[in-house]
Design an enzyme around this catalytic site. Structure first.
Site, PDB file in Angstrom:
ATOM      1  N   CYS A  89     -11.736  -2.674  -2.530  1.00  0.00           N
ATOM      2  CA  CYS A  89     -12.009  -4.198  -3.083  1.00  0.00           C
ATOM      3  C   CYS A  89     -13.275  -4.529  -3.380  1.00  0.00           C
ATOM      4  O   CYS A  89     -13.522  -4.690  -4.203  1.00  0.00           O
ATOM      5  CB  CYS A  89     -10.758  -4.820  -1.252  1.00  0.00           C
ATOM      6  SG  CYS A  89     -10.244  -5.907  -2.058  1.00  0.00           S
ATOM      7  N   HIS A 182      -7.134  -1.718   0.543  1.00  0.00           N
ATOM      8  CA  HIS A 182      -7.613  -1.710   1.880  1.00  0.00           C
ATOM      9  C   HIS A 182      -6.972   0.010   2.527  1.00  0.00           C
ATOM     10  O   HIS A 182      -6.338  -0.512   3.234  1.00  0.00           O
ATOM     11  CB  HIS A 182      -7.468  -2.475   2.292  1.00  0.00           C
ATOM     12  CG  HIS A 182      -9.049  -3.859   2.035  1.00  0.00           C
ATOM     13  ND1 HIS A 182     -10.105  -4.115   2.846  1.00  0.00           N
ATOM     14  CD2 HIS A 182      -8.422  -4.806   1.632  1.00  0.00           C
ATOM     15  CE1 HIS A 182     -10.055  -5.262   1.533  1.00  0.00           C
ATOM     16  NE2 HIS A 182      -9.378  -5.542   1.651  1.00  0.00           N
ATOM     17  N   GLU A 184      -8.114   1.418   5.040  1.00  0.00           N
ATOM     18  CA  GLU A 184      -8.664   1.485   5.846  1.00  0.00           C
ATOM     19  C   GLU A 184      -8.467   0.440   7.068  1.00  0.00           C
ATOM     20  O   GLU A 184      -8.246   0.415   8.068  1.00  0.00           O
ATOM     21  CB  GLU A 184     -10.700   1.041   6.054  1.00  0.00           C
ATOM     22  CG  GLU A 184     -11.038  -0.056   6.117  1.00  0.00           C
ATOM     23  CD  GLU A 184     -10.866  -0.764   4.687  1.00  0.00           C
ATOM     24  OE1 GLU A 184     -10.479  -0.759   4.243  1.00  0.00           O
ATOM     25  OE2 GLU A 184     -10.804  -2.211   4.203  1.00  0.00           O
TER      26      GLU A 184
HETATM   27  N1  GLN Z   1     -12.136 -11.607  -3.322  1.00  0.00           N
HETATM   28  C1  GLN Z   1     -13.085 -10.598  -2.953  1.00  0.00           C
HETATM   29  C2  GLN Z   1     -14.379 -10.150  -4.062  1.00  0.00           C
HETATM   30  O1  GLN Z   1     -14.061 -10.460  -4.942  1.00  0.00           O
HETATM   31  C3  GLN Z   1     -12.554  -8.970  -1.943  1.00  0.00           C
HETATM   32  C4  GLN Z   1     -11.510  -9.538  -1.333  1.00  0.00           C
HETATM   33  C5  GLN Z   1     -11.753  -8.387   0.010  1.00  0.00           C
HETATM   34  O2  GLN Z   1     -12.928  -6.935  -0.495  1.00  0.00           O
HETATM   35  N2  GLN Z   1     -10.277  -8.150  -0.215  1.00  0.00           N
HETATM   36  O3  GLN Z   1     -15.018 -10.435  -3.447  1.00  0.00           O
END
Ligand code: GLN
Length: 203
Positions: A89, A182, A184
């Protein structure tokens, strides 16, 4: 004989403890001796064989990487190809070479030949789960997306490992692995196991 592996989870912000737990579980399931620890300074960054960049807020993680003087070591180890990294992410955003909204407060590490768009799924769908197919995985994977990025473009040595209707969500380029979801946050350790195999390939 397989050497013990030391995996670090960047611990400046974000979903750190979940990755520590998933990685420890994955090592156990694969019957591999290893150590999983939090990385938050140069000394412990230099000591690990591989690194996980967790989800969180990419602007904050990026700023904290700079402020804790980790950027130079990270860039050097990326350039020398001696640090396999998995980014999830926000971690995926940080590994990119381009961010499509061109924010001046994120300094991507330029590890993977990809362009990433942050928060690509809009507000009303900030969080959702989806069964996805991952190349090389026998069964589908339940992926959790939280204000997730999408991978808009890939080039040179970057390979797509998973796609959904909206675009690419998981890629690998040599020893670097990135995904917009994610892994995890589920009990399924297959993505962490996949990363362990990548680490072992590079040791
Ligand atoms: N939207 C977040 C970003 O770009 C990422 C969100 C996340 O890691 N769950 O920093």
């Amino acid at each position: 004989m397989v050497k013990d592996i030391d995996v670090g989870v960047l611990g400046v912000q974000g979903a750190v403890s979940e990755h520590l737990e998933s990685m420890r579980k994955a090592l156990k399931e694969k019957n591999i001796c290893g150590n999983v620890s939090v990385v938050n300074n140069e000394k412990n960054l230099n000591a690990v064989d591989a690194l996980i960049l967790p989800g969180g807020e990419s602007t904050t993680i990026s700023r904290l990487i700079q402020e804790s003087n980790l950027r130079d070591v990270l860039c050097a180890r990326i350039k020398n190809h001696n640090l396999p990294i998995m980014g999830t992410c926000a971690g995926c955003v940080i590994l990119a070479s381009e961010i499509s909204d061109k924010r001046s407060d994120i300094f991507p590490l330029n590890a993977i030949s990809m362009q990433v768009a942050r928060n690509a799924f809009g507000r009303q769908k900030q969080s959702f789960e989806k069964q996805i197919e991952i190349k090389g995985f026998e069964n589908s994977f339940n992926a959790v997306f939280i204000r997730a990025p999408i991978i808009k473009k890939i080039w040179s040595g970057c390979n797509s490992l998973s796609e959904i209707e909206e675009g690419i969500i998981m890629v690998q380029e040599k020893e670097f692995l990135a995904m917009s979801f994610h892994p995890e946050l589920t009990n399924d350790t297959r993505v962490h196991c996949y990363f362990i195999d990548m680490i072992l390939d590079y040791m």
